[in-house]
Design a protein around this motif. Structure first.
Motif, PDB file in Angstrom:
ATOM      1  N   THR A  61       0.830  -1.208   0.000  1.00  0.00           N
ATOM      2  CA  THR A  61       0.000   0.000   0.000  1.00  0.00           C
ATOM      3  C   THR A  61       0.862   1.255   0.000  1.00  0.00           C
ATOM      4  O   THR A  61       0.557   2.231  -0.702  1.00  0.00           O
ATOM      5  N   VAL A  62       1.950   1.233   0.765  1.00  0.00           N
ATOM      6  CA  VAL A  62       2.885   2.368   0.775  1.00  0.00           C
ATOM      7  C   VAL A  62       3.509   2.552  -0.613  1.00  0.00           C
ATOM      8  O   VAL A  62       3.620   3.675  -1.117  1.00  0.00           O
ATOM      9  N   LEU A  63       3.913   1.443  -1.232  1.00  0.00           N
ATOM     10  CA  LEU A  63       4.484   1.526  -2.577  1.00  0.00           C
ATOM     11  C   LEU A  63       3.469   2.056  -3.585  1.00  0.00           C
ATOM     12  O   LEU A  63       3.825   2.806  -4.505  1.00  0.00           O
ATOM     13  N   ASP A  64       2.207   1.670  -3.426  1.00  0.00           N
ATOM     14  CA  ASP A  64       1.157   2.226  -4.294  1.00  0.00           C
ATOM     15  C   ASP A  64       1.119   3.745  -4.194  1.00  0.00           C
ATOM     16  O   ASP A  64       0.989   4.454  -5.209  1.00  0.00           O
ATOM     17  N   ALA A  65       1.205   4.252  -2.967  1.00  0.00           N
ATOM     18  CA  ALA A  65       1.152   5.708  -2.756  1.00  0.00           C
ATOM     19  C   ALA A  65       2.360   6.396  -3.365  1.00  0.00           C
ATOM     20  O   ALA A  65       2.258   7.516  -3.883  1.00  0.00           O
ATOM     21  N   ILE A  66       3.509   5.736  -3.320  1.00  0.00           N
ATOM     22  CA  ILE A  66       4.748   6.335  -3.839  1.00  0.00           C
ATOM     23  C   ILE A  66       4.806   6.247  -5.364  1.00  0.00           C
ATOM     24  O   ILE A  66       5.145   7.224  -6.043  1.00  0.00           O
ATOM     25  N   LEU A  67       4.487   5.085  -5.908  1.00  0.00           N
ATOM     26  CA  LEU A  67       4.671   4.832  -7.339  1.00  0.00           C
ATOM     27  C   LEU A  67       3.516   5.338  -8.192  1.00  0.00           C
ATOM     28  O   LEU A  67       3.678   5.566  -9.394  1.00  0.00           O
ATOM     29  N   GLY A  68       2.339   5.473  -7.583  1.00  0.00           N
ATOM     30  CA  GLY A  68       1.204   6.007  -8.321  1.00  0.00           C
ATOM     31  C   GLY A  68       0.530   4.986  -9.215  1.00  0.00           C
ATOM     32  O   GLY A  68       0.547   3.784  -8.934  1.00  0.00           O
ATOM     33  N   PRO A 104      -5.143  -4.255  -1.550  1.00  0.00           N
ATOM     34  CA  PRO A 104      -4.716  -4.469  -0.160  1.00  0.00           C
ATOM     35  C   PRO A 104      -5.339  -3.470   0.805  1.00  0.00           C
ATOM     36  O   PRO A 104      -5.816  -3.842   1.886  1.00  0.00           O
ATOM     37  N   ALA A 105      -5.354  -2.194   0.434  1.00  0.00           N
ATOM     38  CA  ALA A 105      -5.957  -1.176   1.298  1.00  0.00           C
ATOM     39  C   ALA A 105      -7.471  -1.319   1.344  1.00  0.00           C
ATOM     40  O   ALA A 105      -8.096  -1.185   2.401  1.00  0.00           O
ATOM     41  N   MET A 106      -8.089  -1.629   0.201  1.00  0.00           N
ATOM     42  CA  MET A 106      -9.547  -1.723   0.157  1.00  0.00           C
ATOM     43  C   MET A 106     -10.060  -2.945   0.919  1.00  0.00           C
ATOM     44  O   MET A 106     -11.112  -2.890   1.551  1.00  0.00           O
ATOM     45  N   TRP A 116     -10.379 -16.613   3.330  1.00  0.00           N
ATOM     46  CA  TRP A 116     -10.843 -15.306   3.812  1.00  0.00           C
ATOM     47  C   TRP A 116     -10.312 -14.185   2.922  1.00  0.00           C
ATOM     48  O   TRP A 116     -11.046 -13.267   2.548  1.00  0.00           O
ATOM     49  N   GLN A 117      -9.043 -14.282   2.526  1.00  0.00           N
ATOM     50  CA  GLN A 117      -8.466 -13.239   1.670  1.00  0.00           C
ATOM     51  C   GLN A 117      -9.056 -13.276   0.271  1.00  0.00           C
ATOM     52  O   GLN A 117      -9.304 -12.225  -0.342  1.00  0.00           O
ATOM     53  N   LEU A 118      -9.273 -14.477  -0.257  1.00  0.00           N
ATOM     54  CA  LEU A 118      -9.914 -14.581  -1.571  1.00  0.00           C
ATOM     55  C   LEU A 118     -11.273 -13.910  -1.560  1.00  0.00           C
ATOM     56  O   LEU A 118     -11.596 -13.116  -2.453  1.00  0.00           O
ATOM     57  N   GLU A 119     -12.076 -14.224  -0.550  1.00  0.00           N
ATOM     58  CA  GLU A 119     -13.430 -13.688  -0.538  1.00  0.00           C
ATOM     59  C   GLU A 119     -13.450 -12.196  -0.208  1.00  0.00           C
ATOM     60  O   GLU A 119     -14.378 -11.499  -0.622  1.00  0.00           O
ATOM     61  N   LEU A 120     -12.459 -11.715   0.508  1.00  0.00           N
ATOM     62  CA  LEU A 120     -12.317 -10.263   0.669  1.00  0.00           C
ATOM     63  C   LEU A 120     -12.132  -9.605  -0.692  1.00  0.00           C
ATOM     64  O   LEU A 120     -12.736  -8.571  -0.995  1.00  0.00           O
ATOM     65  N   THR A 121     -11.287 -10.203  -1.509  1.00  0.00           N
ATOM     66  CA  THR A 121     -11.041  -9.666  -2.852  1.00  0.00           C
ATOM     67  C   THR A 121     -12.295  -9.741  -3.706  1.00  0.00           C
ATOM     68  O   THR A 121     -12.656  -8.785  -4.405  1.00  0.00           O
ATOM     69  N   ASN A 122     -12.969 -10.892  -3.674  1.00  0.00           N
ATOM     70  CA  ASN A 122     -14.226 -11.016  -4.418  1.00  0.00           C
ATOM     71  C   ASN A 122     -15.237  -9.959  -3.987  1.00  0.00           C
ATOM     72  O   ASN A 122     -15.973  -9.401  -4.814  1.00  0.00           O
TER      73      ASN A 122
END
Length: 380
Positions: free
Chosen positions: A49-56, A331-333, A252-258
């Motif tokens: 998430t931090v890299l997303d904020a930096i790299l855009g 990841p953040a969502m 749990w992570q799969l269904e979070l993404t779904n």
């Protein structure tokens, strides 16, 4: 725009290999214990998430005519991941059941991290592989799904989700105002039954019953049983419990993404069991660079539904005029989705704006919100 010459360079594929960084981090946690066992979740969520904020954002549009042979370095990470994940899971089960320097809490957190590996990466790579025509790749998908005891996901995803997304037939299309925890319980209940029904209809069209050897549920059961027995052999009953725990975390992570991918987005009901065709507007997209590296461009989700067999490095992105955009990467969502009041505050206005923009003619959304519109014709 990414040209074919740029795509075929090995260096262009290298960022998509960042998932391999999880393996030494898991080993560090197993060896040193203590605070190091939390490094894996931090890597998978916080750092990305931090890299997303930096790299855009990455708005490149790769050349979709690029042949498979020029995508070797992209495909290779998905092809080698099953043995990497297999060794990681069972080696760590053996380690914690044959050494005594990790406490109970450290072991639980460590295997939560293992679930991050098998869920965030393993299931996502299985998703990429199951969509390909190559039989070996589909087998790798089955093997990966067996390590998290979620083999029916292949059937549910290919025969239900891609056909009926945004309709009441698709259990993983999250409804407007439906909190994740309620959604999670619903999909755990409905998806295995839905997958079984889809295979039954498919076999019936060929004049076969569910007892026929071509029913993939026989394969699913055998592979999952083998995974469980191996965990028992390697680590005894404790090892089996740890294996089950990482599988739960992965699912749990799969269904979070779904949940995030289609929250509140529905296809218009046209009457007589008919729904509009799937369009880019029926998936949430995110152009964040680092999280797309980790997730093999899964966040370019509208294009995945438009061309399900398209290899991940060739997926296209869409503008905000064509498809709804998420404010952050997955990841953040997904973290936000775990807190329903915050999720609704952030996402419900976006869903309402989406409805106003694309479906101003629909005045009563209650049937869509509750999932009570008629089932699509031919889906059951």
């Amino acid at each position: 725009m990414s040209t074919r010459e740029e795509i075929r360079r090995p260096g262009r594929a290298l960022p998509f290999w960042m998932s391999l960084g999880m393996i030494p981090i898991a080993m560090i946690g197993a060896w040193f214990g203590g605070w190091t066992v939390v490094l894996m979740p931090l890597y998978g969520w916080t750092l990305v998430t931090v890299l997303d904020a930096i790299l855009g954002l990455n708005e490149d549009q790769p050349d979709t005519s690029t042949p498979d042979e020029e995508l070797f370095w992209y495909r290779l990470i998905t092809l080698i991941w099953f043995p990497v994940q297999l060794v990681t899971i069972y080696a760590l089960i053996w380690w914690v059941t044959h050494t005594d320097h990790l406490g109970a809490l450290e072991t639980v957190v460590l295997f939560f991290g293992v679930g991050v590996i098998s869920g965030t990466v393993g299931i996502n790579y299985a998703h990429e592989l199951m969509h390909q025509r190559n039989r070996a790749e589909r087998w790798l998908a089955d093997l990966l799904l067996a390590t998290v005891l979620y083999s029916h996901f292949r059937t549910e995803h290919l025969l239900v989700h891609h056909l009926w997304v945004g309709t009441p037939r698709d259990a993983v299309s999250a409804r407007y105002n439906e909190g994740f925890h309620r959604y999670f319980a619903r999909v755990l209940r409905d998806c295995p039954r839905s997958a079984w029904q889809a295979e039954r209809l498919k076999l019936a069209r060929a004049g076969r019953t569910m007892r026929h050897p071509s029913n993939p549920f026989w394969r699913y059961a055998a592979l999952q049983a083998a995974a469980l027995v191996l965990a028992l052999i390697v680590g005894g009953w404790v090892g089996l419990c740890l294996f089950l725990f990482q599988a739960v975390v992965a699912v749990w992570q799969l269904e979070l993404t779904n949940y995030v991918e289609h929250y509140g987005l529905t296809r218009a009901y046209l009457g007589d069991g008919k729904y509009e065709h799937v369009l880019p507007r029926h998936s949430w997209n995110a152009e964040q660079m680092a999280s797309n590296w980790l997730l093999l461009n899964l966040q370019r989700h509208s294009d995945h539904h438009y061309k399900p067999n398209r290899r991940f490095p060739l997926l296209q992105t869409y503008s905000a005029e064509e498809a709804p955009q998420l404010p952050f990467g997955y990841p953040a969502m997904t973290t936000l989705a775990m807190i329903p009041p915050l999720w609704r505050r952030r996402m419900n206005p976006r869903v309402r704006a989406w409805r106003k923009r694309y479906y101003p003619q629909i005045e009563d959304w209650s049937a869509y919100n509750k999932g009570t519109n008629p089932m699509p014709r031919g889906s059951v």
